[in-house]
Design a protein around this motif. Structure first.
Motif: not given
Length: 129
Positions: A90-110
């Motif tokens: 029960d994994i929502d692909l759209a939600s996971q893609m949003g999470q992926l973008i947020m995690a990438q941006r956070g990593y890049q910022s740090n």
């Protein structure tokens, strides 16, 4: 001061890397099929926690999705039960893609904070020359 910025940003880098690992694992298993008698793949979610004072952020643990998953009627699938059902996570692909973008941006910022703090430290060393 510079070492504090690097230390705090490094905790952010670690947190976001672990978040990226969890999201990528979830995305890789979004179409993992199991028999109806087995548990579905359980999505993993990273739980973040602020450290004491200005010590950064840490992974406090992980939460897992529902092992029940979702039932899909695929009578031709080799794992299908007598009624023709299989179990998907029960994994929502759209939600996971949003999470992926947020995690990438956070990593890049740090990572940018570490680069800027390093440049500031190097500039400070040049003053004494």
């Amino acid at each position: 001061m510079v070492s504090d910025a690097i230390g705090i940003a490094s905790t952010g880098l670690t947190l976001h890397r672990k978040w990226l690992d969890a999201v990528s694992d979830n995305l890789a298993n979004v179409n993992t099929v199991t028999a109806t008698g087995d548990d579905a793949f359980r999505a993993r979610y990273v739980i973040a926690q602020a450290g004491e004072g200005d010590s950064g952020v840490y992974v406090a643990g992980a939460a897992y999705g529902d092992a029940e998953g979702r039932m899909v009627h695929e009578p031709d699938h080799p794992l299908a039960d007598e009624a023709g059902y299989v179990r998907y996570p029960d994994i929502d692909l759209a939600s996971q893609m949003g999470q992926l973008i947020m995690a990438q941006r956070g990593y890049q910022s740090n990572a940018a904070v570490v680069d800027r703090a390093k440049a500031m430290y190097e500039s400070g060393l040049q003053i004494g020359k």
